[in-house]
Design a protein around this motif. Structure first.
Motif, mmCIF file in Angstrom:
data_model
loop_
_atom_site.group_PDB
_atom_site.id
_atom_site.type_symbol
_atom_site.label_atom_id
_atom_site.label_comp_id
_atom_site.label_asym_id
_atom_site.label_seq_id
_atom_site.Cartn_x
_atom_site.Cartn_y
_atom_site.Cartn_z
ATOM 1 N N MET A 140 0.851 -1.208 0.000
ATOM 2 C CA MET A 140 0.000 0.000 0.000
ATOM 3 C C MET A 140 0.879 1.247 0.000
ATOM 4 O O MET A 140 1.991 1.240 0.544
ATOM 5 C CB MET A 140 -0.918 0.008 1.226
ATOM 6 C CG MET A 140 -1.803 -1.218 1.314
ATOM 7 S SD MET A 140 -3.016 -1.123 2.652
ATOM 8 C CE MET A 140 -4.317 -0.181 1.852
ATOM 9 N N VAL A 141 0.345 2.303 -0.583
ATOM 10 C CA VAL A 141 1.100 3.561 -0.620
ATOM 11 C C VAL A 141 0.164 4.745 -0.393
ATOM 12 O O VAL A 141 -1.002 4.725 -0.804
ATOM 13 C CB VAL A 141 1.856 3.724 -1.962
ATOM 14 C CG1 VAL A 141 0.918 3.848 -3.145
ATOM 15 C CG2 VAL A 141 2.805 4.921 -1.914
ATOM 16 N N LEU A 142 0.708 5.748 0.273
ATOM 17 C CA LEU A 142 0.053 7.051 0.415
ATOM 18 C C LEU A 142 1.017 8.066 -0.189
ATOM 19 O O LEU A 142 2.171 8.171 0.262
ATOM 20 C CB LEU A 142 -0.195 7.363 1.891
ATOM 21 C CG LEU A 142 -0.787 8.740 2.176
ATOM 22 C CD1 LEU A 142 -2.251 8.793 1.724
ATOM 23 C CD2 LEU A 142 -0.713 9.072 3.665
ATOM 24 N N GLU A 143 0.552 8.770 -1.208
ATOM 25 C CA GLU A 143 1.414 9.771 -1.860
ATOM 26 C C GLU A 143 0.826 11.146 -1.608
ATOM 27 O O GLU A 143 -0.388 11.324 -1.682
ATOM 28 C CB GLU A 143 1.475 9.508 -3.369
ATOM 29 C CG GLU A 143 2.204 8.213 -3.698
ATOM 30 C CD GLU A 143 2.167 7.878 -5.179
ATOM 31 O OE1 GLU A 143 3.220 7.866 -5.807
ATOM 32 O OE2 GLU A 143 1.056 7.632 -5.690
ATOM 33 N N TRP A 144 1.704 12.096 -1.303
ATOM 34 C CA TRP A 144 1.166 13.430 -1.042
ATOM 35 C C TRP A 144 1.805 14.506 -1.900
ATOM 36 O O TRP A 144 1.356 15.629 -1.898
ATOM 37 C CB TRP A 144 1.283 13.797 0.438
ATOM 38 C CG TRP A 144 2.651 13.593 1.013
ATOM 39 C CD1 TRP A 144 3.729 14.401 0.874
ATOM 40 C CD2 TRP A 144 3.065 12.499 1.819
ATOM 41 N NE1 TRP A 144 4.793 13.878 1.541
ATOM 42 C CE2 TRP A 144 4.419 12.700 2.152
ATOM 43 C CE3 TRP A 144 2.435 11.349 2.309
ATOM 44 C CZ2 TRP A 144 5.151 11.820 2.935
ATOM 45 C CZ3 TRP A 144 3.153 10.467 3.080
ATOM 46 C CH2 TRP A 144 4.493 10.700 3.384
ATOM 47 N N GLN A 145 2.849 14.174 -2.658
ATOM 48 C CA GLN A 145 3.479 15.207 -3.464
ATOM 49 C C GLN A 145 2.503 15.697 -4.530
ATOM 50 O O GLN A 145 1.877 14.890 -5.215
ATOM 51 C CB GLN A 145 4.727 14.661 -4.156
ATOM 52 C CG GLN A 145 5.588 15.767 -4.712
ATOM 53 C CD GLN A 145 6.782 15.200 -5.464
ATOM 54 O OE1 GLN A 145 6.641 14.257 -6.225
ATOM 55 N NE2 GLN A 145 7.946 15.758 -5.247
#
Ligand SMILES: CC(C)(COP(=O)(O)OP(=O)(O)OC[C@H]1O[C@@H](n2cnc3c(N)ncnc32)[C@H](O)[C@@H]1OP(=O)(O)O)[C@@H](O)C(=O)NCCC(=O)NCCS
Length: 148
Positions: A140-145
Motif C-alpha cells: 500500500m502507498v500514500l502519496e502526497w506530493q
C-alpha cells in the motif's frame, strides 16, 4: 508524548511485539533498525509505552516497517494518532510518499490504512511467514506530493 525509541526499552518493546504478532520482531531486530538509522519512535502516556513504530527511508520514500499499539490499548485511536504523526514526520522530512506491507488477514490495519487514504498498489506473493506456509502481503502507498 511522541518520542524516539530508547535502547533501554527494546526488551519491553520486543515483549509487546511478541504479544501482538505470531511472528514478532526480536529486541535484536529493533536494535538493528536503530543502528541502521531507521526512525524508531514510541508514543508514551503516563510513563508507559502505548504504541511504537519503525520507519525506513528509501531515497524520497518512507517505508513503514512496524506500527503496533499495545494489545490492551487497541481500538482507542492510538494507531490512527501514531500514523498521523508518522505521516507528518515523513512529510516534514521531505519524503513524498509512505509505503507499507500488510497481511490480507489483518482487517483492522487494512481498514485503518484505507481510511487514511492509502491505496493498494501491489501484492507480494508469499511475503510473510504463516502458521501453514506463507501469506501474501498487500503493498500500500500514500502519496502526497502535488496534492497540496
Ligand atoms: C492495527 C493497529 C495499529 C491499529 O491501531 P488501533 O489503535 O487499534 O486502531 P484505532 O483505534 O486508531 O482505529 C483506527 C481504525 O482501525 C480500524 N479498527 C480499529 N479497531 C477495529 C476493530 N476492532 N475492528 C475493525 N476495525 C477496527 C477502524 O477502521 C478504525 O477507525 P474508526 O475508529 O474510524 O472506525 C493496532 O490494532 C495494532 O497494533 N494491531 C496489532 C499489530 C498490527 O497489526 N499492526 C499493523 C501491521 S501492518
Amino acid at each position: 508524548m511522541f518520542r524516539a525509541m530508547r535502547r533501554s526499552e527494546l526488551e519491553t518493546i520486543a515483549a509487546i511485539d511478541a504479544q501482538s504478532y505470531e511472528f514478532p520482531w526480536t529486541a535484536g531486530n529493533f536494535l538493528d533498525s536503530m543502528l541502521a538509522g531507521y526512525r524508531c519512535c514510541v508514543y508514551e502516556e503516563q510513563g508507559l509505552i502505548v504504541a511504537y513504530a519503525v520507519m525506513m527511508a528509501v531515497v524520497d520514500e518512507a517505508h513503514l516497517l512496524n506500527l503496533t499499539v499495545v494489545p490492551v490499548m487497541q481500538g482507542n485511536g492510538y494507531g490512527r494518532a501514531m500514523l498521523h504523526r508518522l505521516i507528518d514526520c515523513a512529510r516534514d522530512s521531505g519524503f513524498v510518499s509512505m509505503w507499507l506491507e500488510v497481511r490480507p488477514s489483518n482487517r483492522v490495519a487494512r481498514q485503518l490504512y484505507l481510511a487514511e487514504g492509502f491505496q493498494q498498489v501491489g501484492l507480494r506473493k508469499g511475503y510473510y511467514p504463516a502458521a501453514h506456509g506463507r501469506e501474501d502481503a498487500l503493498l500500500m502507498v500514500l502519496e502526497w506530493q502535488g496534492v497540496e
